[in-house]
Design an enzyme around this catalytic site. Structure first.
Site, PDB file in Angstrom:
ATOM      1  N   GLN A   1       0.639  -1.112  -0.105  1.00 45.96           N
ATOM      2  CA  GLN A   1      -0.016  -0.093  -0.063  1.00 45.96           C
ATOM      3  C   GLN A   1       1.030   1.386   0.179  1.00 45.96           C
ATOM      4  O   GLN A   1       1.962   1.382   0.730  1.00 45.96           O
ATOM      5  CB  GLN A   1      -0.900   0.113   1.186  1.00 45.96           C
ATOM      6  CG  GLN A   1      -1.905  -0.940   1.726  1.00 45.96           C
ATOM      7  CD  GLN A   1      -3.394  -0.711   0.674  1.00 45.96           C
ATOM      8  OE1 GLN A   1      -3.065   0.203  -0.570  1.00 45.96           O
ATOM      9  NE2 GLN A   1      -4.284  -1.555   0.552  1.00 45.96           N
ATOM     10  N   SER A   2       0.336   2.510  -0.929  1.00 44.19           N
ATOM     11  CA  SER A   2       1.683   3.275  -0.810  1.00 44.19           C
ATOM     12  C   SER A   2       1.945   3.929   0.428  1.00 44.19           C
ATOM     13  O   SER A   2       3.171   4.497   0.587  1.00 44.19           O
ATOM     14  CB  SER A   2       0.920   4.404  -2.686  1.00 44.19           C
ATOM     15  OG  SER A   2       0.308   3.648  -2.540  1.00 44.19           O
ATOM     16  N   THR A   3       1.135   4.397   0.827  1.00 42.70           N
ATOM     17  CA  THR A   3       0.656   5.165   2.583  1.00 42.70           C
ATOM     18  C   THR A   3       0.405   4.322   3.481  1.00 42.70           C
ATOM     19  O   THR A   3      -0.079   3.758   3.546  1.00 42.70           O
ATOM     20  CB  THR A   3       0.156   6.430   2.137  1.00 42.70           C
ATOM     21  OG1 THR A   3      -1.190   6.270   1.640  1.00 42.70           O
ATOM     22  CG2 THR A   3       0.255   7.767   0.729  1.00 42.70           C
TER      23      THR A   3
ATOM     24  N   GLY B   1       3.470   0.921   3.345  1.00 44.72           N
ATOM     25  CA  GLY B   1       2.724   2.195   3.120  1.00 44.72           C
ATOM     26  C   GLY B   1       4.246   3.017   2.821  1.00 44.72           C
ATOM     27  O   GLY B   1       4.985   4.577   2.752  1.00 44.72           O
TER      28      GLY B   1
END
Ligand SMILES: [Zn+2]
Length: 685
Positions: free
Chosen positions: A22-24, A63
């Protein structure tokens, strides 16, 4: 070709890699559904024939943004394992998002093709070894990167548009607040407003950030700061140097909206860098966007002042303690050309130690020429004279008057401190009310609230005490007796300054008490700028000192006099006469025979000998035959008074007037007489 036919036993013998990301961090927390979908892929792998234990899940990169591989340990491990041929299949939700960067993505595809590794996402199963699949995956990667770009452009574009209109909501410094309609106004809290006004007025008066901090500390004033984020509460803190600089540099206090004061970028190692930009490179600047505490002109003037201070201080200003040497301005001199501290070089001149002020930093560090070198003797004398003139009864009288005016201004500061006490009282009341309201059975909460109440009480007592103490110091007025003593000092100062018995070090101490610094600049003349303690500025222009040879040059009238005296006197006598008359050489010394001799030689004056010869006087050698005697006896006849002569040098160096006939006769007579006295003995002459 259907999905199952792409999977071979060769693939199944190797492991299946499930990459979860998940990117963030926010997505990790909130978007759990996506994570669910990513884990669902695991079931597809099992359906395709991979045993459960041979499925490797890589989820280190939760993240982390996919914009680059740097710092993405998981992705790097994935690429490594695929490259080593450990992977039979790589799975991911929208695999192209494995890498939001085409370069990374194509590298992964290339490696997958070489090691015959399959790729699986929600849309299907791909074999990068097949041209069609490879083309499709490549397109997906390009689309994904484009998607990220468009997303960014939209977001940034929106921000920039808003910023251009000056409507972007940005964090604002303490003292300014957003109203309900999003307009920026001054903080309605009067104490905060008052503090900021006093802050800017203080800087205006004292002219330096450091002095502002000192003033605030000395007067016991606090500076506001925002409390916990979102609470909207104001806390009070001691003013520090960084806060002062931030406040002075912040254009929002001048009512200006600005955006893009910094530039940030990521380097090859993924580290963020941030750089402050000069004012002309800010992205947007809109003056008069909202009310402020200073005008834009004042803001600019403050910036200018800070810059000057920075230059005046230089990189390495170190004013050491006064030392024994006579250089009055030791530790106070700054170079007027580059702003650095100047050092001192002593040398002997006419038997005294004289200082040169030198800016030698460039020379020492980079072996470049010395920036400037200024002889210090005249400067010290000039500055000393100026100090003696400055410390006069009149000047002190003025200073005492200013002092009493400042006393009146202290009332303002006192009011601010009173407000601090009031606020502390208010906090105490609030804490008390909170404590009263709580259910006494709820011990846990009641104890905490009681502790808070106690703490507030302690702060109130402290504020009261500070206020009292400061009030007492401020109100200590000078008595008449003290004033008289200060005025008496003015009379003593010149006496003490000029007394030769006062050591150099004490003179330097006095100079340091009066002066902040002295800037020297050498041009056609020497410009000396003195900054007194308290900010007054005085300027002196001194002529460039003469070169050493010019200083030592003998005055023309002395040369002429020597020439005249040599007609009638020997060199020794000339020196004696000059000294009798009180004349001294340019170095202040008594004249001596060698000096007169040297001057006569240098100025090509005739020797005494030639002068006498020109007047017809003769040498002993010439006289001897005339009187029928040996040369060595000529002087005897002068001594006994028969011959007349004139001295031209030391000892028996005489020239003689030509003997008259009478004189020659006299000599003969005396010689005969002596011959008779000696009973016929041959006279020795
Ligand atoms: Zn310099």
């Amino acid at each position: 070709m259907n999905a199952e036919s792409k999977v071979t036993t060769g693939h199944l013998q190797r492991a299946a890699y499930l990459y979860i990301r998940q990117s963030t961090l926010r997505q990790v927390m909130e978007n759990t559904e996506s994570t669910e979908r990513q884990y669902a892929l695991r079931r597809r792998a099992v359906a395709l024939g991979w045993p459960d234990e041979r499925i490797v899940v890589i989820d280190h990169d939760q993240g982390q943004s996919g914009a680059s591989t740097i710092d993405r340990e998981g992705f790097q491990r994935l690429v490594a394992d695929v490259g080593l041929g450990k992977a039979g299949i790589v799975m991911g939700l929208e695999v192209s998002r494995l890498a939001r960067n085409c370069a990374d993505w194509h590298r992964l595809l290339e490696i997958c093709a070489l090691t015959h590794c399959l790729i699986l996402d929600e849309d299907g199963l791909y074999d990068p070894g097949h041209f069609n699949d490879r083309l499709l995956l490549g397109l997906k990667g390009a689309m994904s990167e484009a998607e990220l770009h468009v997303l960014k452009a939209r977001l940034v574009g929106g921000v920039i548009n808003k910023a251009q209109r000056g409507e972007l909501k940005m964090p604002i410094p303490v003292g300014l607040v957003y109203q309900e309609d999003q307009r920026v106004v001054l903080d309605p809290d009067q104490q905060v407003q008052q503090s900021l006004r006093v802050f800017f007025a203080t800087f205006e008066r004292v002219g330096s950030a450091w002095a502002t901090v000192q003033t605030f500390r000395r007067e016991g004033l606090k500076f506001p700061k925002r409390g916990q984020a979102g609470s909207g509460e104001i806390a009070w803190q001691e003013l520090t140097h960084p806060i002062t600089l931030d406040t002075l540099h912040n254009p929002r206090y001048a009512g200006a909206f600005c955006f893009g004061r910094t530039r940030s970028w990521k380097d090859a190692e993924g580290k963020y860098h941030c750089q402050q930009l000069p004012r002309d490179q800010w992205r947007f600047l809109k003056q008069n966007a909202h009310p402020g505490y200073v005008t834009w002109e004042q803001f600019l003037a403050n910036q200018e002042r800070l810059l000057q201070n920075q230059q005046a201080r230089g990189g390495d200003r170190k004013a050491g303690p006064p030392r024994e040497g006579p250089a009055l301005l030791q530790g106070l001199v700054l170079c007027g050309k580059c702003g650095r501290t100047m050092t001192i070089r002593y040398h002997h001149r006419f038997g005294r130690l004289t200082p040169d002020y030198v800016c030698a930093r460039n020379c020492v560090e980079k072996s470049e020429p010395v920036c400037q070198c200024i002889p210090g003797g005249d400067i010290d004398a000039g500055v000393g004279q100026l100090l003696v003139q400055s410390v006069t009864p009149l000047a002190l009288e003025v200073a005492l008057n200013v002092q009493s005016e400042l006393q009146a201004r202290l009332a303002e500061a006192d009011r601010l401190r009173q407000q601090q006490v009031q606020r502390a009282q208010y906090e105490v009341d609030r804490a008390r009310v909170r404590y009263m309201r709580v259910d006494p059975n709820n011990r846990l909460v009641a104890d905490t609230l009681e502790a808070q109440w106690n703490e507030k009480l302690r702060l109130l007592a402290q504020a009261k005490e500070d206020c009292e103490k400061q009030h007492r110091t401020d109100s200590a007025q000078l008595t008449d007796e003290q004033k008289a003593r200060i005025l008496a000092l003015a009379a003593d100062f010149p006496k003490l300054w000029q007394d030769p018995k006062t050591p150099d070090r004490d003179r330097k101490r006095m100079a340091r008490l009066l002066l902040e610094d002295v800037t020297l600049q050498r041009d056609q003349d020497i410009l000396v700028q003195l900054r007194f303690k308290g900010g007054a500025i005085q300027q002196l222009r001194l002529p460039l000192p003469k070169a050493a040879w010019a200083l030592r040059k003998t005055k023309p009238e002395i040369v002429a006099e020597i020439d005249r005296l040599l007609d009638t006197h020997t060199e020794e006598e000339v020196a004696h006469i000059l000294n009798e008359r009180g004349w001294r050489s340019s170095a202040g010394n008594l004249f001596s025979r060698p000096m007169v001799h040297m001057l006569r030689h240098c100025y090509h004056m005739k020797t005494r000998f030639t002068r006498l010869q020109a007047r017809g006087l003769l040498t002993a050698q010439q006289i001897g035959p005339m009187i029928g005697s040996v040369t060595s006896r000529v002087n005897y006849w002068r001594k006994v008074g028969v011959l007349k002569g004139m001295k031209f040098g030391e000892g028996n160096k005489y020239l003689y007037y030509k003997p008259t006939e009478t004189e020659v006769d006299q000599i003969h007579q005396r010689r005969l007489k002596r011959g008779a006295n000696a009973h016929g003995a041959q006279p020795s002459i």
